[in-house]
Scaffold this active site. Sequence first.
Site, PDB file in Angstrom:
ATOM      1  N   GLY A  70      34.731   6.185  23.988  1.00 58.58           N
ATOM      2  CA  GLY A  70      33.540   6.156  24.825  1.00 58.58           C
ATOM      3  C   GLY A  70      32.708   4.926  24.513  1.00 58.58           C
TER       4      GLY A  70
ATOM      5  N   MET B 263      32.029   1.897  21.001  1.00 51.56           N
ATOM      6  CA  MET B 263      32.289   1.453  19.634  1.00 51.56           C
ATOM      7  C   MET B 263      31.098   0.641  19.182  1.00 51.56           C
ATOM      8  SD  MET B 263      34.265   1.598  17.062  1.00 51.56           S
ATOM      9  CE  MET B 263      33.826   0.885  15.475  1.00 51.56           C
TER      10      MET B 263
ATOM     11  N   HIS C 278      24.010   6.968  20.979  1.00 54.84           N
ATOM     12  CA  HIS C 278      24.872   7.211  19.816  1.00 54.84           C
ATOM     13  C   HIS C 278      25.255   5.897  19.141  1.00 54.84           C
ATOM     14  CE1 HIS C 278      27.820   9.605  17.490  1.00 54.84           C
ATOM     15  NE2 HIS C 278      28.536   8.494  17.534  1.00 54.84           N
ATOM     16  N   GLU C 279      25.696   4.923  19.950  1.00 54.53           N
ATOM     17  CA  GLU C 279      26.104   3.637  19.358  1.00 54.53           C
ATOM     18  C   GLU C 279      24.905   2.907  18.752  1.00 54.53           C
ATOM     19  OE1 GLU C 279      29.120   3.801  19.095  1.00 54.53           O
ATOM     20  OE2 GLU C 279      29.494   5.204  20.727  1.00 54.53           O
TER      21      GLU C 279
ATOM     22  N   HIS D 187      24.157   4.254  15.338  1.00 56.36           N
ATOM     23  CA  HIS D 187      25.064   3.698  14.327  1.00 56.36           C
ATOM     24  C   HIS D 187      24.475   2.443  13.667  1.00 56.36           C
ATOM     25  CE1 HIS D 187      28.782   5.886  13.935  1.00 56.36           C
ATOM     26  NE2 HIS D 187      28.958   5.973  15.246  1.00 56.36           N
TER      27      HIS D 187
ATOM     28  N   GLU E  81      29.492   9.673  11.229  1.00 62.99           N
ATOM     29  CA  GLU E  81      29.365  10.302  12.542  1.00 62.99           C
ATOM     30  C   GLU E  81      28.436  11.506  12.569  1.00 62.99           C
ATOM     31  OE1 GLU E  81      30.087   8.842  15.021  1.00 62.99           O
ATOM     32  OE2 GLU E  81      31.757   7.498  14.628  1.00 62.99           O
TER      33      GLU E  81
END
Length: 614
Positions: free
Chosen positions: A280, A282, A307-308, A311, A330
């Site tokens: 989805g 990276m 989400h990315e 990170h 994660e």
Amino acid sequence: MAPVDPHSFTDSLHPLTKHVHLSLYFDFDSKTIDGSAILTLESPYSGDLYLDTRCLKIHGVYHDTTKSFSSSASIPFILENPDPIKGTLLRVSLTNQISFIITFKTDQSASAIQWLNPAQTAGKKFPYVYAQCQSIYARSIFPCQDTPRARIQYSALLNIPEQMSSVMSAAHKGRMAPLIGEANGACLDEKWAMHGRVVEHFSMHQPIPPYLFAFAVGNIVSKEVGPTTRIYSEPCPVLEAAELEFKNTEEMIKQGEKLFGDYEWERFDLLVLPPSFPYGGMENPRMVFLTPTVIAGDLSGGQVVAHELAHSWTGNLITNATNNDFWLNEGFTTYAERRIVEVVQGEERAALNIGLGCSDLKNEMQRFKDNMEFTKLRTNQEGVDPDDVYSTVPFEKGFQFLWRIERQVGRPVFDEFLKKYIWHFKFQSIDTDTFLAFLKRNLPGIEDEVDLDIWIDGTGIPPDAMDPISTIHDKILSASRDFIAGRMPSDEEVSKWQGQECQLYLESLPKKLEPSQISALDGRFRFSMSHNWDVKVAFLTIVAYSGYKALFQEIDKCLKEIGRMKYLRLLYTGLLQSDLEEGKQFARRVFEEARDLYHPIAQGVIESLLTKST
């Protein structure tokens, strides 16, 4: 030999690499890269240094002051017999050296790289190539200590056709005509300075784990969407659609900084790749890679971006030391993502996100029912290919663990803990024991209130995990139970449903339904025609498990249009586990027809599924 990582030959007695300088010549005709790498160690070393490689042809190893590469200037090296998971150990015999040069060539089968012909691109005019190095594939691009423990700074010169452009997980420093001297003496011969080529220069000054090394080369254009963010893609309608889908990105960055501290990477640019991209998203620093399937038209794709982005603190800034500790990446990032979504898109969106995660986690318990080791947060992956056990367990069980701690100590206290944790360990790679020691030291008595052993080393879902508290979530679960009992949701009930609501509804239904039920669902909602890929694949997964042949053609089109591994795994698994022998034959036929459309990582995952089903 004292390995530090079950997936790397890196030895704990050897100095780690501090910096890598790469010169890479992209040959689209042969689908290979000619390259040189100058590796600089933390300290001078004498003896055999162990490096990871995979399907690399090593031309030679030389002193870094060499210009002529005469035999007298070479350094002895040996390539061992390949290991099926780790690749091939490269032993370099050093004599009190801190840096040295390796010249090499990638293989057409390099597991990190996908080469696309013009016909596989949006514009149909130029080829395209991109790299995906997570978890252990940087070693198929250049020799390295391919473990998250070995955080490196890097610089790179990319020699590419002049009509194309490139991006990297690094700062772009310029575009220039190629000169032989720019190759740093590497054995790249006269090709380096050929007419019709350009060199793009990149630099990453923050230390990153090797799996975050990334590049893409093709007909790439971009559009500025905020002071920190540009969106890149091929010149096609995707660029405009992405701008709308990800319009809240700058606001997410601001909220992320409020929650977790300063954003340390200067830029947060987004590259929308061709549909073959296997994930989805990276989280490559400075240049997040995204699949076009996240562009749903309802802003829900922004949750992948959230989400990315998360990170940038949990994963890129603090990294798991090995894949045994993958939850540290994660689980924290899934928690951070939902905190950002809660602020930017509202509590109900975040709750639906949690609900979908709960559904995924329960499904993973079924997937691993015969090998519950991989339902733990801290796993033992010795002798295990990380791609074979990649799942949402570290994401969702890790989230649930952190959410459990938040509920115990209260959000204000947990927020302060998170900021302190990120500040304390930034630019480090840590293991689970290090986290637990920090947790107990900074939240005294937490081990008496939350059973840390069950959460970290226990199998399955702990009894104090929790579904979200959400009116919409509960109504959707009730609607799915009603459907099983024979009642469709009313128009009023579904009038405000968006993609996530439809996805949760479908994922809450049994995997196998009667033909009349599938026909009724599709007749009412047209799920098989949905432009939201999460919804479409959730429905077609039911079709696959149920062996509903009337819609197999839609599965065929889906499997030949996208390469996102999440979707491929769901659909191929459904076909292979259906009661219909024709479904299994259909899966094998489609894979043979579609395999060249998939990234090498995805090819390997589907091949493994097919092998296990025979």
